[in-house]
Design an enzyme around this catalytic site. Structure first.
Site, PDB file in Angstrom:
ATOM      1  N   GLY A   1       3.901  -4.256   3.968  1.00  0.00           N
ATOM      2  CA  GLY A   1       4.093  -5.635   3.498  1.00  0.00           C
ATOM      3  C   GLY A   1       3.677  -6.691   4.524  1.00  0.00           C
ATOM      4  O   GLY A   1       2.906  -7.600   4.203  1.00  0.00           O
TER       5      GLY A   1
ATOM      6  N   LYS B   1       0.843  -1.203   0.000  1.00  0.00           N
ATOM      7  CA  LYS B   1       0.000   0.000   0.000  1.00  0.00           C
ATOM      8  C   LYS B   1       0.873   1.247   0.000  1.00  0.00           C
ATOM      9  O   LYS B   1       2.049   1.209   0.390  1.00  0.00           O
ATOM     10  CB  LYS B   1      -0.945   0.033   1.207  1.00  0.00           C
ATOM     11  CG  LYS B   1      -0.279   0.069   2.599  1.00  0.00           C
ATOM     12  CD  LYS B   1       0.097   1.437   3.123  1.00  0.00           C
ATOM     13  CE  LYS B   1       0.779   1.386   4.487  1.00  0.00           C
ATOM     14  NZ  LYS B   1       1.592   2.552   4.810  1.00  0.00           N
TER      15      LYS B   1
ATOM     16  N   ASP C   1      -2.397  -1.389  10.337  1.00  0.00           N
ATOM     17  CA  ASP C   1      -2.628  -1.417   8.884  1.00  0.00           C
ATOM     18  C   ASP C   1      -3.306  -2.701   8.406  1.00  0.00           C
ATOM     19  O   ASP C   1      -3.701  -2.795   7.243  1.00  0.00           O
ATOM     20  CB  ASP C   1      -1.299  -1.288   8.127  1.00  0.00           C
ATOM     21  CG  ASP C   1      -0.703   0.104   8.226  1.00  0.00           C
ATOM     22  OD1 ASP C   1      -1.408   1.027   8.667  1.00  0.00           O
ATOM     23  OD2 ASP C   1       0.484   0.258   7.861  1.00  0.00           O
TER      24      ASP C   1
ATOM     25  N   ALA D   1       9.292  -0.451   5.503  1.00  0.00           N
ATOM     26  CA  ALA D   1       9.526   0.571   4.489  1.00  0.00           C
ATOM     27  C   ALA D   1       8.321   1.474   4.247  1.00  0.00           C
ATOM     28  O   ALA D   1       8.304   2.265   3.315  1.00  0.00           O
ATOM     29  CB  ALA D   1       9.933  -0.107   3.182  1.00  0.00           C
ATOM     30  N   GLY D   2       7.277   1.339   5.085  1.00  0.00           N
ATOM     31  CA  GLY D   2       6.082   2.183   4.927  1.00  0.00           C
ATOM     32  C   GLY D   2       5.114   1.666   3.881  1.00  0.00           C
ATOM     33  O   GLY D   2       4.180   2.361   3.498  1.00  0.00           O
ATOM     34  N   LEU D   3       5.333   0.422   3.422  1.00  0.00           N
ATOM     35  CA  LEU D   3       4.488  -0.127   2.356  1.00  0.00           C
ATOM     36  C   LEU D   3       3.518  -1.199   2.858  1.00  0.00           C
ATOM     37  O   LEU D   3       2.779  -1.794   2.074  1.00  0.00           O
ATOM     38  CB  LEU D   3       5.378  -0.714   1.238  1.00  0.00           C
ATOM     39  CG  LEU D   3       6.264   0.310   0.527  1.00  0.00           C
ATOM     40  CD1 LEU D   3       7.221  -0.374  -0.433  1.00  0.00           C
ATOM     41  CD2 LEU D   3       5.406   1.333  -0.247  1.00  0.00           C
TER      42      LEU D   3
END
Ligand code: C5P
Length: 293
Positions: free
Chosen positions: A102, A11, A137, A98-100
């Site tokens: 995962g 995301k 998240d 990494a802020g994604l």
């Protein structure tokens, strides 16, 4: 039943506004999430013994009880009193921390897939309740697409799809400690009035929503890690229509109007030794389709 392999998408945050501190120590957010097609691949093989086993193509990734995939599988197994177990292999491509999102995506995919494979009679509310303690998240990845997250970012309201966008994700290989960034942030929290206005650009997406992207964590992160601010500037200099840090970083995404411009940017940014991933947005229908097996 033969093993089943499913994509677990990353995301980005189109917007991320911090409203204040919650009594539980977390921060109250207004964030617009978006799934993108950079993905890990998860393979599930049901077993007759109740063990939950995880393997990974990255030897450095913990595959014990601390991994969100194992925790999600265990929580569902206990919820449904399931006598079977599962062997899960994760083929990692999304960088971690990494802020994604995962790890959160992997956990949600595990809940969605295993509830089908184990025939757990879990409603969407049950899955939401299992997802929440795993991480802020995780609930978003139960539905994907474009969605507003409030509370810790875990109260999800799906939003209309944005038009498909070409993106470039860039990561300079810095690990940002999320908790530390939130702690440093407090004096400069978003004013509640602004916070309520921004998500409105996505109800439905206005033509100029790309000019209203924001991330309240950027200032603090860029002060501590100037390279991440430089990545954002280089994305803009290389022709991105908009560029923002995703989550607490260190990944920054750029939005590109066309493929040629993005190709040019890939060449320029890769010269700095940063990792780059061209990708595109994944809407809610595409996300749902990816779970059909
Ligand atoms: O959700 P995640 O485990 O990635 O969060 C890491 C840390 O970031 C939390 O332990 C908390 O200190 C901080 N955080 C916060 N408010 C949020 C999300 C995270 O303060 N909404």
């Amino acid at each position: 039943m033969p093993p089943i392999t499913i994509s677990s998408f990353a995301k980005i945050n189109w917007t991320l506004e911090v409203l204040g501190r919650l009594p539980n120590g977390y921060h109250e957010l207004h964030t617009v999430f978006q799934t993108v097609d950079l993905c890990d691949r998860l393979t599930f093989e049901i077993t007759t013994v109740p063990d939950i086993r995880l393997s990974c193509n990255w030897p450095e990734l913990a595959t014990d009880e601390s991994n969100l995939i194992v925790r999600a599988a265990r929580a569902l197994q206990q919820f449904g009193r399931i006598p079977q177990g599962v062997n899960i292999h994760v083929d990692k491509r999304i960088p971690t921390g990494a802020g994604l999102g995962g790890g959160s995506s992997n956990a949600a995919v595990t809940l969605l897939v295993l509830s089908q494979l184990w025939n757990v009679p879990a409603t969407s509310t049950d899955l939401q309740q299992l997802a929440e303690p795993l991480g802020a998240d995780v609930p978003f990845f139960l539905s994907g697409g474009t969605a507003l997250g409030t509370g810790r970012g875990d109260k999800i309201e799906p939003l209309p799809d944005v038009a498909p966008q070409l993106l470039l994700l860039v990561n300079p290989g810095i690990h940002v400690p999320t908790g530390e960034i939130f702690r440093k942030l407090s004096p400069q929290l978003t004013k509640p009035k602004t916070a309520r206005i921004l998500p409105a650009y996505f109800f439905p997406p206005k033509s100029d929503y790309l000019t209203h992207l924001c991330n309240d964590l950027e200032l603090t992160v860029f002060e501590t890690y100037p390279t991440i601010g430089l990545v954002r500037q280089k994305l803009l200099d290389s022709g991105a229509t908009a560029a923002r840090m995703s989550g607490s970083g260190a990944t920054v995404f750029g939005v590109f109007a066309d493929e040629a411009q993005r190709t040019q940017a890939i060449t320029l940014l890769a010269q700095s030794g940063w990792q780059v991933w061209p990708c595109k947005t994944v809407n809610q229908t595409e996300y749902k389709e990816s779970f059909k097996f």
